[in-house]
Motif scaffolding. Structure first.
Motif, PDB file in Angstrom:
ATOM      1  N   THR A 126       1.629  -3.545  -0.094  1.00  0.00           N
ATOM      2  CA  THR A 126       2.556  -2.451   0.167  1.00  0.00           C
ATOM      3  C   THR A 126       3.520  -2.816   1.295  1.00  0.00           C
ATOM      4  OG1 THR A 126       0.893  -0.842  -0.538  1.00  0.00           O
ATOM      5  CG2 THR A 126       2.735  -0.008   0.762  1.00  0.00           C
ATOM      6  N   ALA A 127       2.984  -3.459   2.340  1.00  0.00           N
ATOM      7  CA  ALA A 127       3.834  -3.907   3.440  1.00  0.00           C
ATOM      8  C   ALA A 127       4.825  -4.963   2.975  1.00  0.00           C
ATOM      9  CB  ALA A 127       2.966  -4.462   4.579  1.00  0.00           C
ATOM     10  N   VAL A 128       4.386  -5.864   2.103  1.00  0.00           N
ATOM     11  CA  VAL A 128       5.278  -6.895   1.569  1.00  0.00           C
ATOM     12  C   VAL A 128       6.427  -6.260   0.792  1.00  0.00           C
ATOM     13  CG1 VAL A 128       5.443  -8.786  -0.108  1.00  0.00           C
ATOM     14  CG2 VAL A 128       3.531  -8.710   1.483  1.00  0.00           C
ATOM     15  N   ILE A 129       6.099  -5.258  -0.031  1.00  0.00           N
ATOM     16  CA  ILE A 129       7.144  -4.572  -0.798  1.00  0.00           C
ATOM     17  C   ILE A 129       8.144  -3.910   0.142  1.00  0.00           C
ATOM     18  CG2 ILE A 129       7.619  -2.733  -2.457  1.00  0.00           C
ATOM     19  CD1 ILE A 129       4.845  -3.200  -3.620  1.00  0.00           C
ATOM     20  N   ASN A 308      -5.860  -9.533  -7.812  1.00  0.00           N
ATOM     21  CA  ASN A 308      -5.335  -8.684  -8.902  1.00  0.00           C
ATOM     22  C   ASN A 308      -4.704  -7.404  -8.375  1.00  0.00           C
ATOM     23  OD1 ASN A 308      -7.377  -6.583  -8.778  1.00  0.00           O
ATOM     24  ND2 ASN A 308      -8.745  -7.856  -9.977  1.00  0.00           N
ATOM     25  N   ASN A 309      -5.232  -6.869  -7.266  1.00  0.00           N
ATOM     26  CA  ASN A 309      -4.623  -5.659  -6.712  1.00  0.00           C
ATOM     27  C   ASN A 309      -3.276  -5.970  -6.072  1.00  0.00           C
ATOM     28  OD1 ASN A 309      -4.272  -3.272  -4.725  1.00  0.00           O
ATOM     29  ND2 ASN A 309      -6.020  -2.671  -5.965  1.00  0.00           N
ATOM     30  N   ALA A 310      -3.196  -7.079  -5.329  1.00  0.00           N
ATOM     31  CA  ALA A 310      -1.921  -7.462  -4.716  1.00  0.00           C
ATOM     32  C   ALA A 310      -0.893  -7.801  -5.786  1.00  0.00           C
ATOM     33  CB  ALA A 310      -2.131  -8.653  -3.778  1.00  0.00           C
ATOM     34  N   GLY A 311      -1.330  -8.525  -6.830  1.00  0.00           N
ATOM     35  CA  GLY A 311      -0.419  -8.894  -7.908  1.00  0.00           C
ATOM     36  C   GLY A 311       0.113  -7.687  -8.653  1.00  0.00           C
ATOM     37  N   ALA A 312      -0.749  -6.689  -8.853  1.00  0.00           N
ATOM     38  CA  ALA A 312      -0.321  -5.475  -9.548  1.00  0.00           C
ATOM     39  C   ALA A 312       0.764  -4.748  -8.765  1.00  0.00           C
ATOM     40  CB  ALA A 312      -1.519  -4.560  -9.779  1.00  0.00           C
ATOM     41  N   GLN A 313       0.657  -4.740  -7.439  1.00  0.00           N
ATOM     42  CA  GLN A 313       1.602  -3.974  -6.640  1.00  0.00           C
ATOM     43  C   GLN A 313       2.903  -4.731  -6.378  1.00  0.00           C
ATOM     44  OE1 GLN A 313      -1.883  -1.567  -4.234  1.00  0.00           O
ATOM     45  NE2 GLN A 313       0.098  -1.703  -3.314  1.00  0.00           N
ATOM     46  N   THR A 314       2.822  -6.035  -6.096  1.00  0.00           N
ATOM     47  CA  THR A 314       4.074  -6.753  -5.829  1.00  0.00           C
ATOM     48  C   THR A 314       4.885  -6.984  -7.101  1.00  0.00           C
ATOM     49  OG1 THR A 314       2.906  -8.896  -5.968  1.00  0.00           O
ATOM     50  CG2 THR A 314       3.203  -7.925  -3.771  1.00  0.00           C
ATOM     51  N   SER A 315       4.284  -6.753  -8.270  1.00  0.00           N
ATOM     52  CA  SER A 315       5.079  -6.839  -9.504  1.00  0.00           C
ATOM     53  C   SER A 315       6.137  -5.744  -9.561  1.00  0.00           C
ATOM     54  CB  SER A 315       4.171  -6.761 -10.739  1.00  0.00           C
ATOM     55  OG  SER A 315       3.470  -5.533 -10.784  1.00  0.00           O
ATOM     56  N   PHE A 316       6.027  -4.741  -8.671  1.00  0.00           N
ATOM     57  CA  PHE A 316       7.049  -3.705  -8.587  1.00  0.00           C
ATOM     58  C   PHE A 316       8.319  -4.210  -7.900  1.00  0.00           C
ATOM     59  CE2 PHE A 316       3.442  -1.044  -9.467  1.00  0.00           C
ATOM     60  CZ  PHE A 316       3.958   0.087 -10.081  1.00  0.00           C
ATOM     61  N   ILE A 317       8.244  -5.307  -7.155  1.00  0.00           N
ATOM     62  CA  ILE A 317       9.400  -5.759  -6.370  1.00  0.00           C
ATOM     63  C   ILE A 317      10.602  -6.072  -7.251  1.00  0.00           C
ATOM     64  CG2 ILE A 317      10.256  -7.581  -4.850  1.00  0.00           C
ATOM     65  CD1 ILE A 317       7.551  -7.624  -3.483  1.00  0.00           C
ATOM     66  N   PRO A 318      10.495  -6.976  -8.250  1.00  0.00           N
ATOM     67  CA  PRO A 318      11.683  -7.241  -9.069  1.00  0.00           C
ATOM     68  C   PRO A 318      12.133  -6.032  -9.887  1.00  0.00           C
ATOM     69  CG  PRO A 318       9.752  -8.367  -9.969  1.00  0.00           C
ATOM     70  CD  PRO A 318       9.364  -7.842  -8.630  1.00  0.00           C
ATOM     71  N   MET A 319      11.187  -5.151 -10.253  1.00  0.00           N
ATOM     72  CA  MET A 319      11.572  -3.961 -11.012  1.00  0.00           C
ATOM     73  C   MET A 319      12.389  -3.006 -10.152  1.00  0.00           C
ATOM     74  SD  MET A 319      10.943  -0.519 -11.727  1.00  0.00           S
ATOM     75  CE  MET A 319       9.333  -0.047 -11.097  1.00  0.00           C
TER      76      MET A 319
END
Length: 500
Positions: A126-129, A308-319
């Motif tokens: 979340t912080a990365v996003i 898998n939890n981090a990957g699921a959330q940072t996949s929102f970045i390009p979207m």
């Protein structure tokens, strides 16, 4: 607005009663979906997508769908650990060591490590996003039609490269998705394409209807055909909180898994599943006792669950920043934005700041809800495995039919879903992954639009795609990826990795 003001705006939006309620519904429903093997977040989001337009504001709808996605990653670990039955593909790796820990009477510890690792990864992601979103959105404003076209080509190539199974099959699914995306009326000429004289196809096929058919109805067929394979367990849960030694073993693995998940989640075609497999392989390589992996290694649970939890959330970045879906779930998120009249892309941050930052803030709140709610409810989730298929199947059928019909209140959507569902099930049997198809359908119209804009600007010259530095670099990366993955040695290693 500065960073602190944005975070405050996001938290203010996320804690509104309606948004909190929908966040709660999303994570609870996501956990339940993750627990039930085979019924994944993709099919569920496809079923719920039309309903969000009727019952929720754009903020609440996106918050709920996002919570469903990362909640499913959490829920998949519960059955993976307790009964060796991964609820999600990303939890397959967790089952290798988590189930062995359960067999040794340490099921509670494995579940506790999975929960804490997921929460840590979710907080960091979340912080990365929040940190990366603004700079990426600013970069996106520098993109022209040529750069966007090349970026989407790179996304489709990456989806092909990272898809499971045959490269040729994945490429064929992308091309088929691009063709389906062309159905309807050409905006420039007004001519209809692939409509076969059917008025309902003049506006094209709705992506939500396609997703419901290919993932929802096809999932139902698979569920019925595999009836009787569910398992239950009476094994004691035991102590949930890990001791100091177990925390020392889990902490570095969770940190590395978070890093891998945060990076791989951003890549087109990446996300939770790829992140979990890569992080597990790295932990096994780095371990001083690799022989313990597969026999109940704590790091073998912490790393993939964090990834898998981090990957699921940072996949929102390009979207969120580019309007580019990195996986099929994000493609449906873009569809959700469009249903609510919001154009995806970097302008979302400025035109809808409450939605943008509220969604980011809700991810941390949702992860906190998952930890607080789900550990006490482990017994309930396990008992859900005993739901017979004869009860579950009609419920899925009903929600799929309602979802397809409610897109434009047309029975045509239900009729067109029938052949699409049959195709979806056939693709499963032929090992043709449907994820690249969905990305092709979403990106196809955008790809065509940006191609035409670029050609207008260059007065018909194709050199615009190599004259612009960013565009040329993106196309070069796509070409290198395609050439490298086509090498026989790389192909054999790739097939071996996915087989394992």
């Amino acid at each position: 607005m500065n960073f602190a003001s944005n975070i405050i705006l996001g938290l203010t939006t996320a804690i509104q009663p309606q948004n909190l309620l929908f966040c709660f519904v999303g994570v609870v429903l996501g956990t339940a979906i993750g627990v039930l093997p085979g019924l994944g977040p993709l099919a569920t989001i496809a079923m719920l997508l039309p309903l969000t337009f009727k019952v929720a504001s754009p903020d609440a709808a996106l918050i709920m769908l996002a919570g469903l996605y990362y909640g499913a990653q959490y829920g998949g670990s519960t059955t993976a650990i307790l009964v060796n039955l991964p609820g999600e593909p990303s939890s397959i790796v967790t089952a290798l060591d988590g189930y062995q820990m359960a067999r040794k009477g340490r099921a509670g510890t494995a579940l506790g490590i999975a929960a804490l690792s997921s929460f840590f990864a979710g907080t960091v992601a979340t912080a990365v996003i929040a940190v990366a979103a603004a700079p990426l959105a600013e970069l996106a404003f520098a993109f022209g039609p040529a750069e966007y076209f090349s970026l989407m080509v790179l996304g489709l190539i990456a989806a092909v490269v990272l898809a499971q199974g045959s490269i040729l099959k994945a490429l064929a699914m992308v091309v088929l998705g691009l063709l389906i995306g062309m159905i309807g009326t050409d905006v420039n000429s007004g001519a209809t394409r692939f409509s076969f004289g059917i008025p309902q196809l003049y506006d094209g096929l709705d992506i939500a209807v396609i997703a419901i058919a290919v993932f929802g109805f096809a999932e139902l067929i698979s569920l019925i055909s595999e009836a009787g394979t569910q398992s239950t367990t009476d094994a004691p849960i035991g102590r949930i909180l890990p001791d100091r030694r177990e925390l020392r073993q889990a902490a570095p693995a969770a940190m590395r898994g978070t890093i891998f998940g945060s990076l791989l989640g951003v890549l087109p075609g990446g996300g939770a599943t790829l992140s979990s497999f890569v992080s597990y392989a790295v932990e096994k390589k780095l371990s001083k006792t690799p022989e313990q992996f597969g026999r109940g290694a704590v790091a073998g649970v912490a790393a993939p669950e964090a990834a898998n939890n981090a990957g699921a959330q940072t996949s929102f970045i390009p979207m969120l920043t580019l309007g580019l879906p990195s996986n099929p779930i994000m493609a449906l998120m873009i569809a959700a934005l469009m249903i609510h009249g919001i154009q995806p892309g970097p302008q979302v941050m400025t035109s809808n700041p409450t939605l943008f930052w509220g969604l980011i803030a809700s991810m941390w709140i949702g992860n906190l809800m998952l930890v607080v709610l789900n550990l006490p409810l482990i017994g309930l989730w396990v008992r859900m495995l005993a739901i017979p298929t004869r009860i579950l199947s009609p419920a899925i059928l009903m929600f799929c039919a309602i979802g397809a019909y409610s897109m434009d209140n047309s029975t045509f959507n239900i009729w067109i879903s029938i052949p699409l569902a049959a195709l979806g099930y056939l693709w499963r049997k032929l090992d043709c992954e449907a994820a690249p198809l969905l990305l092709g359908i979403v990106l196809g119209p955008l790809l065509e639009e940006y191609l035409r804009r670029a050609m207008v600007l260059s007065r018909g010259s194709w050199t615009i795609f190599v004259e612009e530095p960013i565009s040329c670099t993106l196309l070069a990366i796509a070409l290198v990826m395609l050439v490298v993955v086509a090498l026989p040695a790389v192909q054999s290693q790739r097939e071996k990795a996915f087989a394992e």
